[in-house]
Design an enzyme around this catalytic site. Structure first.
Site, PDB file in Angstrom:
ATOM      1  N   SER A   1       5.444  -6.528  -1.954  1.00 14.67           N
ATOM      2  CA  SER A   1       5.035  -6.703  -0.560  1.00 14.67           C
ATOM      3  C   SER A   1       5.558  -8.035  -0.049  1.00 14.67           C
ATOM      4  CB  SER A   1       3.505  -6.651  -0.464  1.00 14.67           C
ATOM      5  OG  SER A   1       3.100  -6.843   0.855  1.00 14.67           O
TER       6      SER A   1
ATOM      7  N   CYS B   1     -18.163  -5.939   2.297  1.00 12.44           N
ATOM      8  CA  CYS B   1     -19.314  -5.408   3.004  1.00 12.44           C
ATOM      9  C   CYS B   1     -19.044  -3.950   3.347  1.00 12.44           C
ATOM     10  CB  CYS B   1     -19.536  -6.210   4.280  1.00 12.44           C
ATOM     11  SG  CYS B   1     -21.090  -5.805   5.043  1.00 12.44           S
TER      12      CYS B   1
ATOM     13  N   THR C   1       0.839  -1.204   0.000  1.00 16.57           N
ATOM     14  CA  THR C   1       0.000   0.000   0.000  1.00 16.57           C
ATOM     15  C   THR C   1       0.874   1.254   0.000  1.00 16.57           C
ATOM     16  OG1 THR C   1      -1.717  -1.193   1.190  1.00 16.57           O
ATOM     17  CG2 THR C   1      -1.824   1.217   1.274  1.00 16.57           C
TER      18      THR C   1
END
Ligand code: PLP
Length: 370
Positions: free
Chosen positions: A182, A308, A59
């Protein structure tokens, strides 16, 4: 993590805990361990050691590359199937007035380099297109896109978090200026990664401070994490070709067995070049969430692309980008294999999944009407 990675990291917590920036031997020993790790990470992608900047993960690498190039404004080109680390960064920059062109992908999840060429504007500063997709595993034509970037004289960043250690990566051959990695995707520790920054790239640092990492990323180095990442990179390079062929065979076996035992299932991205370890299966008339929970109860950890948010289930942006309806996208199931996956584990999934699908389909009001 691989046991060798834990073994390499442990003494960095217990014995070699000097600050790598300190002049004394204690710090210098920690620095030499970081230097070794840098060599292993550089070698994995055929970069120079001076081109590797250690950061806190994929990220941060993505944010650093994109924000670092777009700091002075300009126009960015990206795709509709990027990881959130790229997508949300580009959306954030868009809000601050930097125009972004979102390149669509084919139904197999691949970017057309000609679309990238057509999107170039005089003010374009950066193309950011991932190497391999994290949900469906499709591999993008990075070399062709790099040629477009060179012709237009714009920087090219690729998110290589999923491809590093899974397929051979040579940043010189790929022609990228910036490449994100990563550690935890290759059996290293979480919370550490690296950005390849090609020599001469003009990149504004995100973190200012003591000028660590050749002034590219300030902050005392995460020495144990970096050492673990280095060891994971060394192991990944050693076993890459043979291990990944074994993993590809396991993945292909999983897909063909599931297709023969369960009706109405499809493999997303099946016709595109794909990573050997990723399988994204769409199960008609079953909810991905229900599949994941039922598999979890059987001890199988899989995932679904749906997320969600605010109480409702959002379909995966990757699956909608390849033309799936929200209903279809909700029925997706992703399996991630690794060099540690065994054929017994695959056989177990093949054994338990058909009855789970049957049970969920019985609950579907639409299924019986087929
Ligand atoms: N980019 C891709 C393609 C990923 O798959 C991931 C993580 O899953 C990331 C970026 C983010 O990496 P990290 O979790 O190290 O921040």
């Amino acid at each position: 993590m691989r046991p060798e990675v834990v073994a390499a990291m442990t003494p960095v917590f217990t014995e070699h805990f000097g600050n790598p920036s300190s002049i004394h031997w204690f710090g210098q020993h920690a620095k030499s361990l970081i230097d070794d790790a840098r060599k292993h990470v550089a070698k994995l992608i055929n970069a120079e050691t001076s081109e590797i900047v250690f950061v806190s993960g994929g990220t941060e690498a993505d944010n650093f590359a994109i924000r670092g190039i777009a700091a002075k404004g300009g126009h960015i080109i990206t795709s509709t199937i990027e990881h959130h680390a790229v997508m949300h960064t580009c959306k954030d920059l868009e809000k601050s007035g930097i125009p972004v062109t979102w390149i669509p992908v084919s139904r197999d999840g691949v970017v057309d380099p000609d679309d990238v060429r057509r999107a170039i504007r005089p003010e374009t500063v950066l193309i950011t297109i991932m190497h391999a997709n994290n949900e469906i595993g499709t591999i993008q034509p990075i070399e062709e896109i790099a040629r477009v970037a060179v012709e237009a004289d714009v920087y090219f960043h690729s998110d290589g978090v999923q491809s590093t250690g899974k397929i051979p990566v040579d940043v010189k051959k790929l022609g990228v200026d910036l490449y994100s990695m990563s550690s935890h995707k290759i059996h290293g520790p979480k919370g550490v990664g690296a950005l390849f920054v090609k020599k001469g790239t003009n990149l504004k640092p995100m973190l200012t401070g003591g000028g660590h990492e050749r002034n590219r990323r300030s902050g005392t180095e995460n020495a144990p994490g970096i050492v673990g990442f280095g060891e994971a990179a060394r192991l990944a390079r050693e076993g890459l070709v043979s291990e990944m062929e074994r993993v590809r065979q396991l993945r292909d076996h999983l897909e063909s067995e599931l297709k023969s035992r369960i009706e109405l299932i499809h493999v997303n991205g099946e016709n595109a070049p794909r990573l050997p370890n990723t399988s994204n299966i769409m199960v008609d008339y079953a909810e991905g969430e229900g599949l994941v929970i039922s598999l979890d109860l059987k001890g199988v950890a899989a995932s679904t692309g749906s997320a969600c948010s605010s109480g409702s289930l959002e379909p995966s942006h990757v699956l909608t980008a390849i033309g799936k309806t929200p209903d279809e996208a909700h029925g997706s199931l992703r399996f991630s294999l690794s060099s540690m996956t065994t054929s017994d584990e695959i056989d177990y999934v093949v054994e338990v999944l058909p009855s789970i699908v049957d049970r969920l389909r019985e609950l579907s009001p639409y299924y019986k009407k087929v």
